[in-house]
Design a protein around this motif. Structure first.
Motif, mmCIF file in Angstrom:
data_model
loop_
_atom_site.group_PDB
_atom_site.id
_atom_site.type_symbol
_atom_site.label_atom_id
_atom_site.label_comp_id
_atom_site.label_asym_id
_atom_site.label_seq_id
_atom_site.Cartn_x
_atom_site.Cartn_y
_atom_site.Cartn_z
ATOM 1 N N ALA A 196 33.706 63.016 30.431
ATOM 2 C CA ALA A 196 34.289 62.036 31.389
ATOM 3 C C ALA A 196 33.918 60.719 31.565
ATOM 4 C CB ALA A 196 33.975 62.750 32.998
ATOM 5 N N ASN A 197 32.698 60.458 31.116
ATOM 6 C CA ASN A 197 31.955 59.086 30.878
ATOM 7 C C ASN A 197 32.726 57.943 29.991
ATOM 8 O OD1 ASN A 197 29.303 60.892 31.967
ATOM 9 N ND2 ASN A 197 29.292 58.989 32.645
ATOM 10 N N PRO A 198 33.282 58.474 28.738
ATOM 11 C CA PRO A 198 33.794 57.667 28.013
ATOM 12 C C PRO A 198 35.672 57.700 28.389
ATOM 13 C CG PRO A 198 33.480 59.387 26.803
ATOM 14 C CD PRO A 198 32.550 59.804 27.915
ATOM 15 N N ALA A 199 35.935 58.843 28.837
ATOM 16 C CA ALA A 199 37.381 58.944 29.368
ATOM 17 C C ALA A 199 37.704 58.237 30.568
ATOM 18 C CB ALA A 199 37.704 60.475 29.603
ATOM 19 N N GLY A 200 36.725 58.136 31.750
ATOM 20 C CA GLY A 200 37.195 57.320 32.975
ATOM 21 C C GLY A 200 37.465 55.790 32.490
ATOM 22 N N PRO A 201 36.468 55.176 31.716
ATOM 23 C CA PRO A 201 36.694 53.681 31.420
ATOM 24 C C PRO A 201 38.090 53.371 30.533
ATOM 25 C CG PRO A 201 34.322 54.328 30.965
ATOM 26 C CD PRO A 201 35.273 55.566 31.150
ATOM 27 N N VAL A 202 38.291 54.429 29.936
ATOM 28 C CA VAL A 202 39.531 53.908 28.939
ATOM 29 C C VAL A 202 40.850 54.037 30.029
ATOM 30 C CG1 VAL A 202 40.867 55.162 27.279
ATOM 31 C CG2 VAL A 202 38.551 54.931 26.929
ATOM 32 N N LEU A 203 40.572 55.282 30.809
ATOM 33 C CA LEU A 203 41.850 55.323 31.610
ATOM 34 C C LEU A 203 41.901 54.354 32.746
ATOM 35 C CD1 LEU A 203 42.110 59.016 32.232
ATOM 36 C CD2 LEU A 203 43.796 57.758 30.835
ATOM 37 N N GLY A 204 40.600 53.953 33.260
ATOM 38 C CA GLY A 204 40.438 52.798 34.291
ATOM 39 C C GLY A 204 41.078 51.410 33.666
ATOM 40 N N ALA A 205 40.724 51.311 32.435
ATOM 41 C CA ALA A 205 41.264 49.811 31.941
ATOM 42 C C ALA A 205 42.741 49.673 31.776
ATOM 43 C CB ALA A 205 40.329 49.651 30.644
ATOM 44 N N LEU A 206 43.211 51.009 31.357
ATOM 45 C CA LEU A 206 44.748 51.171 31.011
ATOM 46 C C LEU A 206 45.422 51.183 32.256
ATOM 47 C CD1 LEU A 206 44.758 53.691 28.020
ATOM 48 C CD2 LEU A 206 45.125 51.109 27.927
ATOM 49 N N ILE A 207 45.231 52.284 33.118
ATOM 50 C CA ILE A 207 46.268 52.488 34.335
ATOM 51 C C ILE A 207 45.500 51.220 35.138
ATOM 52 C CG2 ILE A 207 46.232 53.843 36.292
ATOM 53 C CD1 ILE A 207 45.607 56.404 34.203
ATOM 54 N N GLY A 208 44.344 50.843 35.396
ATOM 55 C CA GLY A 208 43.968 50.002 36.231
ATOM 56 C C GLY A 208 44.529 48.451 35.893
ATOM 57 N N GLY A 209 44.615 48.265 34.690
ATOM 58 C CA GLY A 209 45.303 47.099 34.149
ATOM 59 C C GLY A 209 46.661 46.976 34.503
ATOM 60 N N VAL A 210 47.505 48.025 34.593
ATOM 61 C CA VAL A 210 48.827 48.087 34.711
ATOM 62 C C VAL A 210 48.928 47.882 36.272
ATOM 63 C CG1 VAL A 210 51.077 49.448 34.670
ATOM 64 C CG2 VAL A 210 49.652 49.438 32.597
ATOM 65 N N LEU A 211 48.479 48.766 37.092
ATOM 66 C CA LEU A 211 48.349 48.656 38.317
ATOM 67 C C LEU A 211 47.980 47.320 39.020
ATOM 68 C CD1 LEU A 211 49.018 50.418 40.695
ATOM 69 C CD2 LEU A 211 46.751 51.027 40.964
ATOM 70 N N ILE A 212 46.762 46.741 38.420
ATOM 71 C CA ILE A 212 46.227 45.413 38.920
ATOM 72 C C ILE A 212 47.253 44.201 38.437
ATOM 73 C CG2 ILE A 212 44.738 43.696 38.693
ATOM 74 C CD1 ILE A 212 42.647 46.131 38.404
ATOM 75 N N GLY A 213 47.915 44.428 37.417
ATOM 76 C CA GLY A 213 48.647 43.534 36.848
ATOM 77 C C GLY A 213 50.150 43.595 37.515
ATOM 78 N N ALA A 214 50.474 44.723 38.012
ATOM 79 C CA ALA A 214 51.948 44.855 38.811
ATOM 80 C C ALA A 214 51.766 44.498 40.192
ATOM 81 C CB ALA A 214 52.338 46.202 38.611
ATOM 82 N N ALA A 215 50.562 44.947 40.950
ATOM 83 C CA ALA A 215 50.315 44.870 42.161
ATOM 84 C C ALA A 215 49.405 44.108 42.732
ATOM 85 C CB ALA A 215 50.552 46.363 42.955
ATOM 86 N N GLY A 216 48.436 43.579 42.012
ATOM 87 C CA GLY A 216 47.255 43.029 42.511
ATOM 88 C C GLY A 216 45.925 43.603 42.405
ATOM 89 N N TRP A 217 44.750 42.956 42.399
ATOM 90 C CA TRP A 217 43.538 43.831 42.483
ATOM 91 C C TRP A 217 43.380 44.636 43.350
ATOM 92 C CZ3 TRP A 217 39.590 43.385 45.941
ATOM 93 C CH2 TRP A 217 39.515 42.329 46.753
ATOM 94 N N ARG A 218 43.812 44.497 44.573
ATOM 95 C CA ARG A 218 43.400 45.303 45.877
ATOM 96 C C ARG A 218 43.891 46.760 45.442
ATOM 97 N NH1 ARG A 218 41.492 42.277 49.710
ATOM 98 N NH2 ARG A 218 41.676 40.197 49.731
ATOM 99 N N TRP A 219 44.995 46.824 44.671
ATOM 100 C CA TRP A 219 45.645 48.267 44.403
ATOM 101 C C TRP A 219 44.780 48.986 43.374
ATOM 102 C CZ3 TRP A 219 48.778 50.523 47.521
ATOM 103 C CH2 TRP A 219 49.500 49.856 48.422
ATOM 104 N N GLY A 220 43.912 48.291 42.732
ATOM 105 C CA GLY A 220 43.138 48.984 41.765
ATOM 106 C C GLY A 220 41.813 49.809 42.324
ATOM 107 N N PHE A 221 41.839 49.639 43.739
ATOM 108 C CA PHE A 221 40.772 50.400 44.640
ATOM 109 C C PHE A 221 41.336 51.442 45.581
ATOM 110 C CE2 PHE A 221 38.983 46.366 43.347
ATOM 111 C CZ PHE A 221 37.867 46.760 42.368
ATOM 112 N N ALA A 222 42.676 51.486 45.555
ATOM 113 C CA ALA A 222 43.490 52.266 46.598
ATOM 114 C C ALA A 222 43.514 53.783 45.846
ATOM 115 C CB ALA A 222 44.781 51.730 46.691
#
Length: 169
Positions: free
Chosen positions: A143-169
């Motif tokens: 899970a330690n390497p899987a989380g950052p990969v998904l976090g960067a990909l999904i978080g990047g899309v979400l943050i890019g589309a809706a703003g940084w606050r949504w990266g923590f929702a």
């Protein structure tokens, strides 16, 4: 004959894998959001760099006592309390109105993260027999390497589309 991880059921492993992955996901999402946070709160690079450091610092401080507590008290309750603190702090981070609030939520998040290592490994060791424990711990640690990969990909899309606050929702 080969012993399968399912001998003791896979639910504890799956749950702890997901919690670890989400923890790592959060760290990667923060890394993606740092530039937007820096701009919104008009922070220097040094000051914005304190955000990940706050969580890591508190995690390191809490891990020792959490290990002590895990040896003496109910590990599942410690894990649950840590996960609730961690999850609540993550949600509060998205509502932060200034740097100090965001810094404090990241530090509080570190408190919850500090319970992960001692409780997860103890629970997995208690739950699974020695003959499959290496495999179980290997799956859990993946899970330690899987989380950052998904976090960067999904978080990047979400943050890019809706703003940084949504990266923590």
């Amino acid at each position: 004959s080969r012993v399968r991880v399912a001998t003791c059921g896979s639910a504890p492993l799956v749950l702890l894998f997901l919690l670890t992955m989400i923890d790592e996901f959060d760290r990667a999402a923060l890394a993606v959001a740092l530039d937007d946070i820096r701009r919104e709160f008009d922070l220097s690079d040094a000051r914005v760099g304190l955000l990940p450091a706050a969580g890591i610092f508190i995690t390191g401080i809490i891990a020792g006592p959490a290990g002590h507590w895990s040896d003496r008290y109910n590990r599942r309750k410690i894990l649950g309390a840590g996960a609730m603190v961690w999850g609540g702090a993550g949600l509060l981070a998205g509502a932060s109105q200034n740097f100090l609030q965001l810094f404090l939520t990241r530090a509080l998040l570190g408190f919850g993260q500090g319970t992960i290592g001692p409780t997860h490994l103890s629970i997995l060791s208690d739950t699974y027999p020695a003959r499959v424990r290496g495999r179980v711990l290997g799956y859990h640690r993946s899970a330690n390497p899987a989380g950052p990969v998904l976090g960067a990909l999904i978080g990047g899309v979400l943050i890019g589309a809706a703003g940084w606050r949504w990266g923590f929702a």
